[in-house]
Write a protein that holds these residues in place. Structure first.
Motif, PDB file in Angstrom:
ATOM      1  N   THR A  35       0.877  -1.173   0.000  1.00 18.53           N
ATOM      2  CA  THR A  35       0.000   0.000   0.000  1.00 18.53           C
ATOM      3  C   THR A  35       0.914   1.222   0.000  1.00 18.53           C
ATOM      4  OG1 THR A  35      -1.826   1.124   1.110  1.00 18.53           O
ATOM      5  CG2 THR A  35      -0.274  -0.016   2.538  1.00 18.53           C
ATOM      6  N   TRP A  39      -1.968   6.516  -1.499  1.00 18.71           N
ATOM      7  CA  TRP A  39      -3.287   5.892  -1.699  1.00 18.71           C
ATOM      8  C   TRP A  39      -4.175   6.154  -0.488  1.00 18.71           C
ATOM      9  CZ3 TRP A  39      -6.998   2.847   0.335  1.00 18.71           C
ATOM     10  CH2 TRP A  39      -7.995   2.368  -0.530  1.00 18.71           C
ATOM     11  N   ARG A  43      -7.523   8.356  -1.085  1.00 14.17           N
ATOM     12  CA  ARG A  43      -8.794   7.625  -1.130  1.00 14.17           C
ATOM     13  C   ARG A  43      -9.611   7.759   0.145  1.00 14.17           C
ATOM     14  NH1 ARG A  43      -9.915   8.009  -5.653  1.00 14.17           N
ATOM     15  NH2 ARG A  43     -11.589   6.486  -5.477  1.00 14.17           N
ATOM     16  N   CYS A 119     -21.167   0.945  13.235  1.00 15.86           N
ATOM     17  CA  CYS A 119     -20.741   2.358  13.188  1.00 15.86           C
ATOM     18  C   CYS A 119     -21.894   3.330  13.470  1.00 15.86           C
ATOM     19  CB  CYS A 119     -20.097   2.674  11.850  1.00 15.86           C
ATOM     20  SG  CYS A 119     -18.714   1.588  11.472  1.00 15.86           S
ATOM     21  N   ARG A 158      -5.346  -5.222   2.555  1.00 17.70           N
ATOM     22  CA  ARG A 158      -5.043  -3.784   2.464  1.00 17.70           C
ATOM     23  C   ARG A 158      -6.293  -2.938   2.238  1.00 17.70           C
ATOM     24  NH1 ARG A 158      -2.367  -2.672  -3.499  1.00 17.70           N
ATOM     25  NH2 ARG A 158      -4.163  -3.359  -4.731  1.00 17.70           N
ATOM     26  N   GLY A 217     -16.156  -2.138  -0.040  1.00 16.85           N
ATOM     27  CA  GLY A 217     -15.981  -0.695   0.153  1.00 16.85           C
ATOM     28  C   GLY A 217     -16.848   0.162  -0.750  1.00 16.85           C
ATOM     29  N   HIS A 252     -20.592  10.123  10.947  1.00 14.61           N
ATOM     30  CA  HIS A 252     -19.644   9.036  11.221  1.00 14.61           C
ATOM     31  C   HIS A 252     -18.386   9.267  10.384  1.00 14.61           C
ATOM     32  CE1 HIS A 252     -17.696   5.277  11.616  1.00 14.61           C
ATOM     33  NE2 HIS A 252     -18.026   4.829  10.429  1.00 14.61           N
ATOM     34  N   ASN A 255     -14.559   8.203   5.982  1.00 18.72           N
ATOM     35  CA  ASN A 255     -13.792   8.559   4.794  1.00 18.72           C
ATOM     36  C   ASN A 255     -14.074  10.028   4.503  1.00 18.72           C
ATOM     37  OD1 ASN A 255     -13.016   8.998   2.076  1.00 18.72           O
ATOM     38  ND2 ASN A 255     -13.193   6.807   1.664  1.00 18.72           N
ATOM     39  N   ARG A 257     -13.931  11.619   1.903  1.00 23.36           N
ATOM     40  CA  ARG A 257     -14.693  11.831   0.655  1.00 23.36           C
ATOM     41  C   ARG A 257     -16.191  11.686   0.912  1.00 23.36           C
ATOM     42  NH1 ARG A 257     -13.561   8.062  -3.601  1.00 23.36           N
ATOM     43  NH2 ARG A 257     -12.741   6.593  -2.101  1.00 23.36           N
ATOM     44  N   ILE A 258     -16.568  10.786   1.846  1.00 23.94           N
ATOM     45  CA  ILE A 258     -17.993  10.634   2.200  1.00 23.94           C
ATOM     46  C   ILE A 258     -18.458  11.899   2.939  1.00 23.94           C
ATOM     47  CG2 ILE A 258     -19.660   9.338   3.602  1.00 23.94           C
ATOM     48  CD1 ILE A 258     -18.026   6.821   3.111  1.00 23.94           C
ATOM     49  N   ASN A 282     -11.140   5.458  11.105  1.00 27.65           N
ATOM     50  CA  ASN A 282     -12.518   5.053  11.390  1.00 27.65           C
ATOM     51  C   ASN A 282     -12.535   4.277  12.711  1.00 27.65           C
ATOM     52  OD1 ASN A 282     -15.038   3.858  11.475  1.00 27.65           O
ATOM     53  ND2 ASN A 282     -15.054   3.266   9.316  1.00 27.65           N
TER      54      ASN A 282
HETATM   55  O1  UT7 Z   1     -17.522   2.457   8.939  1.00 31.24           O
HETATM   56  C1  UT7 Z   1     -18.558   1.954   8.164  1.00 31.24           C
HETATM   57  C2  UT7 Z   1     -18.674   2.663   6.940  1.00 31.24           C
HETATM   58  N1  UT7 Z   1     -17.524   2.431   6.098  1.00 31.24           N
HETATM   59  C3  UT7 Z   1     -17.367   3.178   5.048  1.00 31.24           C
HETATM   60  O2  UT7 Z   1     -18.143   4.095   4.882  1.00 31.24           O
HETATM   61  C4  UT7 Z   1     -16.276   2.856   4.060  1.00 31.24           C
HETATM   62  C5  UT7 Z   1     -16.806   3.117   2.672  1.00 31.24           C
HETATM   63  N2  UT7 Z   1     -15.883   2.837   1.607  1.00 31.24           N
HETATM   64  C6  UT7 Z   1     -14.755   3.556   1.392  1.00 31.24           C
HETATM   65  O3  UT7 Z   1     -14.420   4.437   2.145  1.00 31.24           O
HETATM   66  C7  UT7 Z   1     -13.981   3.262   0.143  1.00 31.24           C
HETATM   67  O4  UT7 Z   1     -14.730   2.418  -0.705  1.00 31.24           O
HETATM   68  C8  UT7 Z   1     -12.584   2.638   0.412  1.00 31.24           C
HETATM   69  C9  UT7 Z   1     -11.664   3.663   1.037  1.00 31.24           C
HETATM   70  C10 UT7 Z   1     -12.740   1.422   1.315  1.00 31.24           C
HETATM   71  C11 UT7 Z   1     -11.958   2.182  -0.931  1.00 31.24           C
HETATM   72  O5  UT7 Z   1     -11.860   3.264  -1.819  1.00 31.24           O
HETATM   73  P1  UT7 Z   1     -12.377   3.109  -3.319  1.00 31.24           P
HETATM   74  O6  UT7 Z   1     -12.061   4.357  -3.998  1.00 31.24           O
HETATM   75  O7  UT7 Z   1     -13.810   2.684  -3.260  1.00 31.24           O
HETATM   76  O8  UT7 Z   1     -11.410   1.981  -3.859  1.00 31.24           O
HETATM   77  P2  UT7 Z   1     -11.741   0.512  -4.408  1.00 31.24           P
HETATM   78  O9  UT7 Z   1     -12.155  -0.362  -3.277  1.00 31.24           O
HETATM   79  O10 UT7 Z   1     -12.656   0.625  -5.591  1.00 31.24           O
HETATM   80  O11 UT7 Z   1     -10.300   0.111  -4.895  1.00 31.24           O
HETATM   81  C12 UT7 Z   1      -9.630   0.851  -5.911  1.00 31.24           C
HETATM   82  C13 UT7 Z   1      -8.254   0.251  -6.102  1.00 31.24           C
HETATM   83  C14 UT7 Z   1      -8.260  -1.247  -6.299  1.00 31.24           C
HETATM   84  O12 UT7 Z   1      -7.280  -1.565  -7.262  1.00 31.24           O
HETATM   85  P3  UT7 Z   1      -7.705  -1.877  -8.803  1.00 31.24           P
HETATM   86  O13 UT7 Z   1      -8.646  -3.052  -8.703  1.00 31.24           O
HETATM   87  O14 UT7 Z   1      -8.377  -0.627  -9.279  1.00 31.24           O
HETATM   88  O15 UT7 Z   1      -6.398  -2.164  -9.436  1.00 31.24           O
HETATM   89  C15 UT7 Z   1      -7.808  -1.773  -4.957  1.00 31.24           C
HETATM   90  O16 UT7 Z   1      -7.173  -3.021  -5.077  1.00 31.24           O
HETATM   91  O17 UT7 Z   1      -7.430   0.513  -4.952  1.00 31.24           O
HETATM   92  C16 UT7 Z   1      -6.827  -0.709  -4.526  1.00 31.24           C
HETATM   93  N3  UT7 Z   1      -6.618  -0.660  -3.090  1.00 31.24           N
HETATM   94  C17 UT7 Z   1      -5.485  -0.211  -2.526  1.00 31.24           C
HETATM   95  N4  UT7 Z   1      -4.340   0.237  -3.062  1.00 31.24           N
HETATM   96  C18 UT7 Z   1      -3.360   0.617  -2.216  1.00 31.24           C
HETATM   97  C19 UT7 Z   1      -7.492  -0.990  -2.100  1.00 31.24           C
HETATM   98  N5  UT7 Z   1      -6.926  -0.776  -0.896  1.00 31.24           N
HETATM   99  C20 UT7 Z   1      -5.678  -0.294  -1.134  1.00 31.24           C
HETATM  100  C21 UT7 Z   1      -4.627   0.129  -0.302  1.00 31.24           C
HETATM  101  N6  UT7 Z   1      -3.486   0.572  -0.886  1.00 31.24           N
HETATM  102  N7  UT7 Z   1      -4.719   0.113   1.054  1.00 31.24           N
END
Ligand code: UT7
Length: 325
Positions: A35, A39, A43, A119, A158, A217, A252, A255, A257-258, A282
């Motif tokens: 990671t 990122w 993100r 949460c 990750r 996510g 809550h 993130n 961005r949320i 979180n």
């Molecule tokens: O507490 C309860 C409520 N929880 C939430 O509200 C969480 C809600 N979700 C989120 O905040 C976001 O969806 C995340 C932060 C979890 C993820 O962000 P995203 O922009 O939705 O990313 P994604 O899951 O669509 O992943 C995008 C890319 C993927 O790679 P590819 O498939 O595009 O090549 C992941 O494999 O980012 C990759 N990725 C990472 N890369 C580096 C996922 N985690 C990591 C990481 N480091 N830690």
């Protein structure tokens, strides 16, 4: 005489160990988990988190937060007649974390129980305590959100392990003839239970199922932005107010961005949205009371302000409480 529940003190507690993104990225690299600081910040907006050592439990952090809230309220623990704790990482299967905190505070006799809404837990607990105070079942309540989410993280995933931290927050609610909590709205939709869960249990002397948090996510993200908007509108309407009457939005903290998207959808300027996810990551049920205590102690949230607290998370659950401070 109308009876309301008013927040008369806030407190919080964090474990000693602060882990920056740089340190976490280094530790994960040693495990072969790839990671980057870039990122995580881009993100999620998270810069750091606090992680508890194995000997520190949810009840310990929760009791410390409760003591800080009692101190801020200027009252003795002995005058508390209700304890509600929101947690998904309790010390034990039973007794409840609320009973353990009651023991730690050296009080006895009052009802004490845990609420499980992940949460959204603190907002659920606050709405329950408000209802009990308004009906006269209680007069001075401790409402606590406390978590050691690091215990249920899969450090090889990750997509989740960089997102969470440990901590606790608490409020003292007291009966008053003036508001107080103005309105609350709670919701759940169990059809989405699979998008965020820790589907394990203690059984037959071992663990059954999967004892680590798993999350879709993007699915959680999409639902969260939608329900945080709808429940905000619902709760201001229930209070006979408009969004322009809100001084602080405390959603809550999952993130950044949320949080920005929610503020934008509601037409609230970024300066009125409290953000602590950068500092604490979180912390699930602890995130809202931690953010409320932070913004109260740094002087942003003041007497006379209207504060909207919002929870969203596993279940799927969501809710909002609108309070005049
Ligand atoms: O507490 C309860 C409520 N929880 C939430 O509200 C969480 C809600 N979700 C989120 O905040 C976001 O969806 C995340 C932060 C979890 C993820 O962000 P995203 O922009 O939705 O990313 P994604 O899951 O669509 O992943 C995008 C890319 C993927 O790679 P590819 O498939 O595009 O090549 C992941 O494999 O980012 C990759 N990725 C990472 N890369 C580096 C996922 N985690 C990591 C990481 N480091 N830690």
């Amino acid at each position: 005489m109308q009876r309301y529940a008013r927040i008369i003190g806030t407190g919080s507690a964090l474990p000693e160990r602060l882990v920056s993104n740089a340190e976490l990225v280094r530790e994960l690299a040693q495990r072969g988990v790839e990671t980057s600081e870039e990122w995580i910040v881009a993100r999620t907006g998270i810069l750091q988190r606090y992680l508890a050592p194995p000997e520190v439990s949810s009840s310990m952090l929760g009791a410390d937060a409760a003591r800080a809230a009692l101190g801020a309220a200027g009252i003795e623990a002995a005058s508390i007649d209700l304890i509600i704790v929101a947690t998904s990482t309790p010390d034990y299967v039973f007794p409840s974390t609320a009973c353990l905190i009651q023991k730690s505070l050296a009080i006895a006799g009052c009802p004490a129980f845990d609420v499980q809404a992940v949460c959204s837990g603190f907002v659920y607990a606050l709405a329950c305590a408000d209802a009990m105070i308004r009906t006269g079942a209680a007069s001075r309540a401790l409402v606590i959100g406390t978590e050691v989410f690091s215990r249920i993280l899969d450090w090889n995933d990750r997509g989740t392990c960089v997102l969470f931290g440990d901590g606790a927050g608490a409020v003292v609610l007291a009966a008053d003839s003036a508001p107080g909590i103005l309105a609350s709205k709670l919701h759940a939709d169990g059809r989405h239970e699979q998008i965020l869960r820790t589907a394990g249990h203690v059984s037959g002397g071992g663990i059954t199922g999967h004892p680590f948090l798993t999350m879709d996510g993007p699915a959680v993200f999409k639902l969260a932005v939608s329900v945080l908007d709808s429940v905000a509108r619902e709760v201001v309407e229930a209070a006979g107010l408009t969004l322009a009457d809100i001084d602080w939005l405390i959603p809550h903290q999952a993130n950044v961005r949320i949080l920005h998207a929610t503020g934008r959808k509601l037409g609230l300027p970024a300066e009125r949205v409290v953000i602590t996810v950068d500092q604490h990551a979180n912390t699930s049920a602890a995130s809202v009371p931690l953010a409320l205590d932070t913004a109260t102690r740094d002087g942003r949230v003041r007497s006379g302000h209207r504060v909207m607290m919002q929870g969203v998370g596993g279940g799927f659950t969501w809710g909002a409480v609108l309070a005049a401070i």
